[in-house]
Enzyme design. Structure first.
Site, mmCIF file in Angstrom:
data_model
loop_
_atom_site.group_PDB
_atom_site.id
_atom_site.type_symbol
_atom_site.label_atom_id
_atom_site.label_comp_id
_atom_site.label_asym_id
_atom_site.label_seq_id
_atom_site.Cartn_x
_atom_site.Cartn_y
_atom_site.Cartn_z
ATOM 1 N N SER A 176 0.817 -1.218 0.000
ATOM 2 C CA SER A 176 0.000 0.000 0.000
ATOM 3 C C SER A 176 0.854 1.272 0.000
ATOM 4 O O SER A 176 0.472 2.273 -0.612
ATOM 5 C CB SER A 176 -0.953 0.002 1.199
ATOM 6 O OG SER A 176 -0.231 0.009 2.412
ATOM 7 N N ASP A 230 1.115 0.279 8.063
ATOM 8 C CA ASP A 230 2.518 -0.102 8.154
ATOM 9 C C ASP A 230 3.193 0.156 6.810
ATOM 10 O O ASP A 230 2.542 0.486 5.819
ATOM 11 C CB ASP A 230 2.670 -1.560 8.596
ATOM 12 C CG ASP A 230 1.988 -2.541 7.648
ATOM 13 O OD1 ASP A 230 1.505 -2.106 6.590
ATOM 14 O OD2 ASP A 230 1.943 -3.741 7.977
ATOM 15 N N ASP A 239 5.515 -1.801 4.156
ATOM 16 C CA ASP A 239 6.128 -3.060 3.733
ATOM 17 C C ASP A 239 7.455 -2.726 3.065
ATOM 18 O O ASP A 239 7.482 -1.994 2.063
ATOM 19 C CB ASP A 239 5.217 -3.794 2.747
ATOM 20 C CG ASP A 239 3.920 -4.256 3.402
ATOM 21 O OD1 ASP A 239 3.990 -4.796 4.515
ATOM 22 O OD2 ASP A 239 2.847 -4.047 2.808
ATOM 23 N N ASP A 260 7.367 -3.808 8.304
ATOM 24 C CA ASP A 260 7.562 -5.228 8.009
ATOM 25 C C ASP A 260 8.742 -5.303 7.050
ATOM 26 O O ASP A 260 8.656 -4.813 5.915
ATOM 27 C CB ASP A 260 6.319 -5.839 7.348
ATOM 28 C CG ASP A 260 5.202 -6.089 8.340
ATOM 29 O OD1 ASP A 260 5.401 -5.801 9.532
ATOM 30 O OD2 ASP A 260 4.128 -6.547 7.923
ATOM 31 N N LYS A 304 -10.569 -0.896 -1.367
ATOM 32 C CA LYS A 304 -9.925 -1.541 -0.210
ATOM 33 C C LYS A 304 -10.722 -1.278 1.070
ATOM 34 O O LYS A 304 -10.928 -2.185 1.877
ATOM 35 C CB LYS A 304 -8.494 -1.007 -0.038
ATOM 36 C CG LYS A 304 -7.490 -1.645 -0.979
ATOM 37 C CD LYS A 304 -6.077 -1.149 -0.732
ATOM 38 C CE LYS A 304 -5.554 -1.570 0.614
ATOM 39 N NZ LYS A 304 -4.102 -1.409 0.758
ATOM 40 N N TYR A 322 -11.440 -9.074 3.135
ATOM 41 C CA TYR A 322 -10.074 -8.665 2.782
ATOM 42 C C TYR A 322 -9.133 -9.489 3.647
ATOM 43 O O TYR A 322 -8.950 -9.190 4.814
ATOM 44 C CB TYR A 322 -9.942 -7.164 3.092
ATOM 45 C CG TYR A 322 -8.640 -6.505 2.654
ATOM 46 C CD1 TYR A 322 -8.640 -5.575 1.627
ATOM 47 C CD2 TYR A 322 -7.439 -6.771 3.299
ATOM 48 C CE1 TYR A 322 -7.473 -4.933 1.245
ATOM 49 C CE2 TYR A 322 -6.261 -6.151 2.920
ATOM 50 C CZ TYR A 322 -6.287 -5.217 1.889
ATOM 51 O OH TYR A 322 -5.127 -4.589 1.516
#
Length: 558
Positions: free
Chosen positions: A88, A99, A101, A153, A214, A223
């Site tokens: 995202s 978060d 990624d 992450d 989303k 989701y």
């Protein structure tokens, strides 16, 4: 002059937006802002600072490992290392609290062991880093932490090259040569995200439409890739395909067309953003003509970057039926929004999962340690779709609907015996409260010290994560409901979970119980939300006796 074709087919329409569609688009963006889906510029700048810091740490880490492997100073400085983002954040559809990624790409002399043995301690030393937890034995190993309160992450990939300069891009397929499969999977996140952005006609239109879709999917609880629903990348590819079909449309039109087109899609015809390409590796590429397992995919959505994979292989007959029914519902609402009968808020109404069915299965993963529970509950969650597919084979079950997330709790037991009973599935009146497992696991050592301060007041915590499956039972007119026997699916599910190589029967357990909607625990409802009520109508045609049958199906591994 020929019109550029986006995707594998010509567009359905190249018409520009009308005045009304532009007004509806403004209203959609205003609603997304009201729903707090955009973060402030100050927060976005903090994310940039965090990524800059992570890049400096990554370079320092690669240099440190290079020197330890007897490279000279010049070679160690040139070895590089680069942080990429995916998901995202890279797509530009992140919001407050999202978060980031991230992917660390390193040269060939830096190993996965170095990632955990050298980089993890470097992160722990920094005061900006909190709540660090690593999962080295995952198929895609990961380090999770917060940096300046932003969740990160971080995954790892090693290329078969001597250095990774800051100028490196991942688009060249030849970079994948000599790279192990797990690293290719890690690289795919960034490679797929970049391709999606290159394959849409208008990035701004795509991003606003994707934010809306989303948010809708999250509100409707459909989701979650691990459970059997599309995940973030699959929703992004579906939105991108609609953008290709309407290259000049605004986001409001893309959202409205999304539901109608995808509900009527000729599944299992795949969604492709471009033709599947060959590449330099001897790796498996999605091909239903070659692979029976690929042919079995019910709603295939295929990643555009080589090697192409199906992002929705987890979808089951039940989850497909739920996705399509939600699209029908949303399509009807969107039609009314487009003619001005409803506002956009109607599209984002919360799901009714805990009101929809009379019968639910509660699947509870239990552990006596926070660190163990984080991994064990993740393992149990990853096996839930196998339970769903087994339940679908039970004659009396028409639909097995998994909820898209679990509910974490800590139960403070006063004795070891009480803790053992609770872990065995015996219900006890034990003080409990909701938990943030990742935070607790990261802070576990400090917490244990506090708990051990006074032996006489010592509590024995038991950690639980409960997942829910709603059951729709087969009903035939004039016939009693069939008896429900779930002992076979339950037993298979238990055995599947306990095959995990880290399973420890002295510390972990999993059990399944059924409940009626009127007996669901408070934790699944929002404050002030009305609970299901006991029906005043007496059950007929054996429904009552069927409930008794369900009660007898309580099974546990204890």
């Amino acid at each position: 002059m020929s019109v550029k074709q986006w995707g594998i087919t010509p567009p359905i329409s190249t018409a520009p937006a009308t005045e009304q569609e532009n007004a509806l688009n403004t209203a959609l963006i205003d609603e997304l802002k009201r729903q707090n889906l955009f973060e402030s510029s100050a927060e976005s700048e903090r994310r940039i600072k965090v990524l800059d810091d992570l890049q400096r740490i990554a370079t320092e880490f690669v240099k440190k490992v290079s020197l330890a492997k007897h490279m000279n100073e010049k070679m160690a400085n040139e070895a590089g290392g680069k942080i990429f983002t995916y998901g995202s954040y890279r797509l530009g559809v992140y919001g407050p609290g999202s978060d980031i990624d991230t992917l660390l790409v390193v040269p060939k002399h830096v190993s996965r062991e170095n990632f955990f043995q050298d980089l993890e301690p470097m992160l722990r030393e920094r005061e900006e880093v909190t709540e660090l937890a690593s999962v080295p034995d995952a198929y895609v190993p990961i380090i999770k932490f917060k940096y300046l309160d932003i969740s990160i992450d971080l995954i790892f990939s090693r290329l078969s090259v001597p250095k990774v300069p800051r100028s490196l891009e991942l688009s060249d397929n030849n970079l994948l040569k000599g790279v192990e499969e797990r690293c290719i999977l890690s690289l795919n996140g960034t490679r797929v995200t970049d391709q999606i952005l290159q394959l849409v006609p208008n990035r701004s239109v795509f991003k606003h439409a994707l934010r809306a879709i989303k948010f809708w999917a999250q509100r409707r609880a459909i989701y979650a890739n691990v459970i059997g629903f599309p995940g973030g990348v699959a929703w992004a590819m579906m939105v991108a395909r609609i953008c290709q079909l309407y290259p000049n449309a605004v986001s409001s039109v893309i959202v409205a067309k999304f539901f109608r087109i995808l509900h009527q899609w000729n599944w299992p015809q795949p969604i492709l953003l471009k033709q599947i390409e060959d590449g330099p590796l001897q790796v498996r590429i999605w091909n239903p003509k070659l692979y029976p397992s690929d042919k079995a995919h019910r709603m295939p959505i295929i990643t555009p970057a080589y090697p192409s994979m199906c992002a929705t292989h987890n979808i089951t007959p039940s989850t497909q039926a739920i996705i399509l029914s939600e699209m029908v519902r949303a399509g009807e609402i969107a039609d009314q929004i487009m003619v001005g009968s409803l506002g956009w808020s109607a599209l984002f109404q919360k799901h009714d999962f805990f009101h929809r069915y009379k019968h639910y299965l509660m699947i509870t993963a239990v552990s006596k340690t926070a660190e163990g529970q984080l991994k064990w509950s993740g393992l149990v969650e990853s096996k839930l779709r196998h339970l769903v597919t087994r339940l679908e084979l039970v004659e009396a079950i028409a639909l097995a609907h998994p909820f898209n997330k679990g509910f974490d709790k800590i139960h403070n037991c006063k004795s070891e015996e009480e803790a053992n009973q609770l872990a065995s599935g015996i219900s006890l009146d034990v003080t409990s409260h909701s938990a943030d497992l990742e935070r607790i696991a990261a802070d576990a050592s400090e917490q244990n010290e506090k708990e051990d301060e006074k032996e006489d007041k010592k509590l024995y915590p038991v950690y639980t994560t409960t997942f829910y499956i709603g059951l729709e039972l087969e009903k035939k007119k004039g016939q009693p409901l069939k008896k429900l026997d779930i002992s076979w699916p339950a037993q298979e599910f238990y055995e599947l979970c306990k095959k995990w190589d880290k399973y420890d029967e002295t510390l972990m357990n999993v059990f399944i119980k059924n409940t009626r909607n009127v007996n669901l625990p408070d934790e699944v409802f929002e404050p002030g939300e009305e609970r299901p009520k006991v029906s005043k109508k007496r059950s007929i045609n054996g429904a009552a006796s069927n409930n008794e049958t369900m009660k007898r199906q309580k099974v546990s591994t204890a």
